[in-house]
Design a protein around this motif. Structure first.
Motif, PDB file in Angstrom:
ATOM      1  N   ASN A 217       0.819  -1.210   0.000  1.00 11.65           N
ATOM      2  CA  ASN A 217       0.000   0.000   0.000  1.00 11.65           C
ATOM      3  C   ASN A 217       0.854   1.262   0.000  1.00 11.65           C
ATOM      4  O   ASN A 217       0.449   2.295  -0.540  1.00 11.65           O
ATOM      5  N   TRP A 247      -7.671  -7.723   0.003  1.00 14.44           N
ATOM      6  CA  TRP A 247      -8.320  -7.065   1.150  1.00 14.44           C
ATOM      7  C   TRP A 247      -7.513  -5.854   1.582  1.00 14.44           C
ATOM      8  O   TRP A 247      -8.076  -4.778   1.849  1.00 14.44           O
ATOM      9  N   ALA A 248      -6.180  -5.984   1.672  1.00 14.75           N
ATOM     10  CA  ALA A 248      -5.334  -4.879   2.115  1.00 14.75           C
ATOM     11  C   ALA A 248      -5.438  -3.691   1.155  1.00 14.75           C
ATOM     12  O   ALA A 248      -5.563  -2.536   1.585  1.00 14.75           O
ATOM     13  N   GLU A 251      -9.022  -2.135   1.373  1.00 14.88           N
ATOM     14  CA  GLU A 251      -9.201  -1.343   2.597  1.00 14.88           C
ATOM     15  C   GLU A 251      -8.531   0.021   2.484  1.00 14.88           C
ATOM     16  O   GLU A 251      -9.063   1.020   2.971  1.00 14.88           O
ATOM     17  N   GLU A 252      -7.356   0.043   1.843  1.00 17.61           N
ATOM     18  CA  GLU A 252      -6.665   1.321   1.661  1.00 17.61           C
ATOM     19  C   GLU A 252      -7.477   2.238   0.755  1.00 17.61           C
ATOM     20  O   GLU A 252      -7.627   3.444   1.032  1.00 17.61           O
ATOM     21  N   ARG A 254     -10.698   2.095   0.269  1.00 14.14           N
ATOM     22  CA  ARG A 254     -11.916   2.465   0.996  1.00 14.14           C
ATOM     23  C   ARG A 254     -11.636   3.608   1.976  1.00 14.14           C
ATOM     24  O   ARG A 254     -12.447   4.543   2.118  1.00 14.14           O
ATOM     25  N   THR A 255     -10.484   3.546   2.643  1.00 17.04           N
ATOM     26  CA  THR A 255     -10.113   4.620   3.571  1.00 17.04           C
ATOM     27  C   THR A 255      -9.904   5.937   2.833  1.00 17.04           C
ATOM     28  O   THR A 255     -10.377   6.998   3.266  1.00 17.04           O
ATOM     29  N   ARG A 258     -13.277   7.388   1.926  1.00 21.75           N
ATOM     30  CA  ARG A 258     -13.979   8.020   3.048  1.00 21.75           C
ATOM     31  C   ARG A 258     -13.420   9.415   3.323  1.00 21.75           C
ATOM     32  O   ARG A 258     -14.171  10.375   3.526  1.00 21.75           O
ATOM     33  N   ASN A 276     -10.027   8.243  11.030  1.00 22.73           N
ATOM     34  CA  ASN A 276      -9.639   7.027  10.333  1.00 22.73           C
ATOM     35  C   ASN A 276      -8.340   6.425  10.875  1.00 22.73           C
ATOM     36  O   ASN A 276      -7.759   5.546  10.243  1.00 22.73           O
ATOM     37  N   LEU A 302     -12.803   1.068  -6.163  1.00 22.53           N
ATOM     38  CA  LEU A 302     -13.494   0.219  -5.191  1.00 22.53           C
ATOM     39  C   LEU A 302     -14.442  -0.747  -5.894  1.00 22.53           C
ATOM     40  O   LEU A 302     -14.581  -1.911  -5.491  1.00 22.53           O
ATOM     41  N   ASP A 309     -12.740  -9.506  -6.406  1.00 19.40           N
ATOM     42  CA  ASP A 309     -13.140 -10.419  -5.334  1.00 19.40           C
ATOM     43  C   ASP A 309     -14.004 -11.545  -5.894  1.00 19.40           C
ATOM     44  O   ASP A 309     -13.871 -12.713  -5.485  1.00 19.40           O
TER      45      ASP A 309
END
Length: 339
Positions: A217, A247-248, A251-252, A254-255, A258, A276, A302, A309
């Motif tokens: 990341n 997933w890693a 998630e990055e 997605r963060t 946000r 966050n 995303l 997935d």
């Protein structure tokens, strides 16, 4: 008192303190610092050594007893307390504070901890250690600092190298400082003092990388395309689980989404970063990435992660066909190359 690791030699040359604390996730540097303290202790007559490791069944009374018990031969004693989890618990926190308030003049204590998270650093027992001990917090040697660190290590054995050679070594030992140390030592054995050529370094250094899913990341956030490709190929070659890597990365993304959405709504960046749980080195990566990547790109990324997935689970993906590792690479590049 707080002490930098590179000031430890000078400190020890002036005498020993009763209590030392080393906290770091950089195991090589923590081990070297501890070895220096042990060596200085031996020269000052601390000939007995007692090591206590805090595990599930550890009884904190053993630490207090070690401080009170005398050596069989009347020698001074070095007490080492290792807390691998960095979490002593309620009983341990109380025992540590009691211990440092009753230090024996016949003992020297060395406490070894991993890097403590932000919340733990605010705990009363940590504050007490910082006030009573020589407190050595050794930061990680991140990838941008690694060439300089390698050059310093080469200088210790009267060798040097061009930046190209240093970058080559850094790429080969990605995420493994102990391996970097071993490669430097090997260069010292193979070649005499002086400047090393790139050919010499290339021929001697093995590919000893230990690719870290979460370091991937960093490459994506910083826009380092070459490192991103190299690390993803390395993770695939090492047999890392694709769902974990996906997933890693997701998630990055997605963060980032946000925080970017919050910025569009007018929220202050410091508040969003705190919400966050982003601070330290990661904060320095996230802020430039937010300026570089547009909101629409993050939304698309995303959605692509969701499609990948499905590929991983053997379901039909609308936008992709072929190797999910290749699709994941394209996903990472979408964020890394965004302008």
């Amino acid at each position: 008192m707080q002490l930098r690791a590179d000031s430890l030699d000078q400190h020890l040359s002036k005498g020993l303190s009763a209590l030392y604390v080393i906290t770091s996730d950089e195991h090589l540097l923590a081990m070297e610092a501890a070895d220096k303290i042990r060596k200085a202790a031996r020269t000052q007559g601390f000939s007995e050594r007692e090591v206590l490791t805090v595990e599930r069944s550890f009884k904190w009374g053993a630490l207090l007893a070690a401080n009170q018990s005398q050596s069989l031969f009347g020698d001074k004693k070095l007490i080492e307390l290792r807390i691998p989890s960095g979490k002593p618990g309620k009983d341990g926190a109380q025992a540590l504070q009691e211990y440092i308030s009753h230090l024996s003049p016949d003992n020297l204590t060395l406490i070894c901890l991993p890097k403590l998270d932000w919340a733990t650093q605010k705990a009363a027992w940590v504050t007490a250690l910082q006030q009573a001990a020589v407190y050595i917090d050794i930061p990680l040697v991140e990838r941008p600092q690694l060439p300089v660190w390698l050059q310093q290590r080469l200088a210790l054995q009267q060798q040097s190298a061009e930046r190209q050679s240093l970058d080559f070594i850094a790429d080969r030992v990605e995420g493994n400082l102990l391996a970097a140390h071993q490669e430097i030592q090997k260069l010292g054995l193979l070649y005499p003092a002086g400047k090393l050529s790139f050919e010499q370094v290339h021929d001697a250094v093995l590919n000893v990388a230990r690719y870290d899913v979460f370091k991937l990341n960093e490459a994506m956030l910083s826009g380092d395309v070459a490192r991103l490709v190299r690390m993803l190929e390395g993770l695939k070659g090492e047999g890392e689980a694709l769902p974990l890597v996906l997933w890693a990365v997701a998630e990055e993304i997605r963060t980032l989404l946000r925080i970017k959405s919050g910025l569009v709504q007018g929220k202050p960046l410091p508040v969003l970063l705190k919400e966050n749980r982003i601070w330290g080195p990661r904060e320095r990566l996230v802020e430039p990435a937010l300026r570089r990547v547009q909101l629409a790109v993050l939304r698309e990324a995303l959605q692509e992660a969701a499609q990948i997935d499905k590929m991983v689970k053997g379901l039909r993906a609308k936008a992709f066909a072929g190797d999910p590792w290749d699709a994941l690479l394209q996903l990472g590049l979408k964020v890394a190359r965004a302008r």
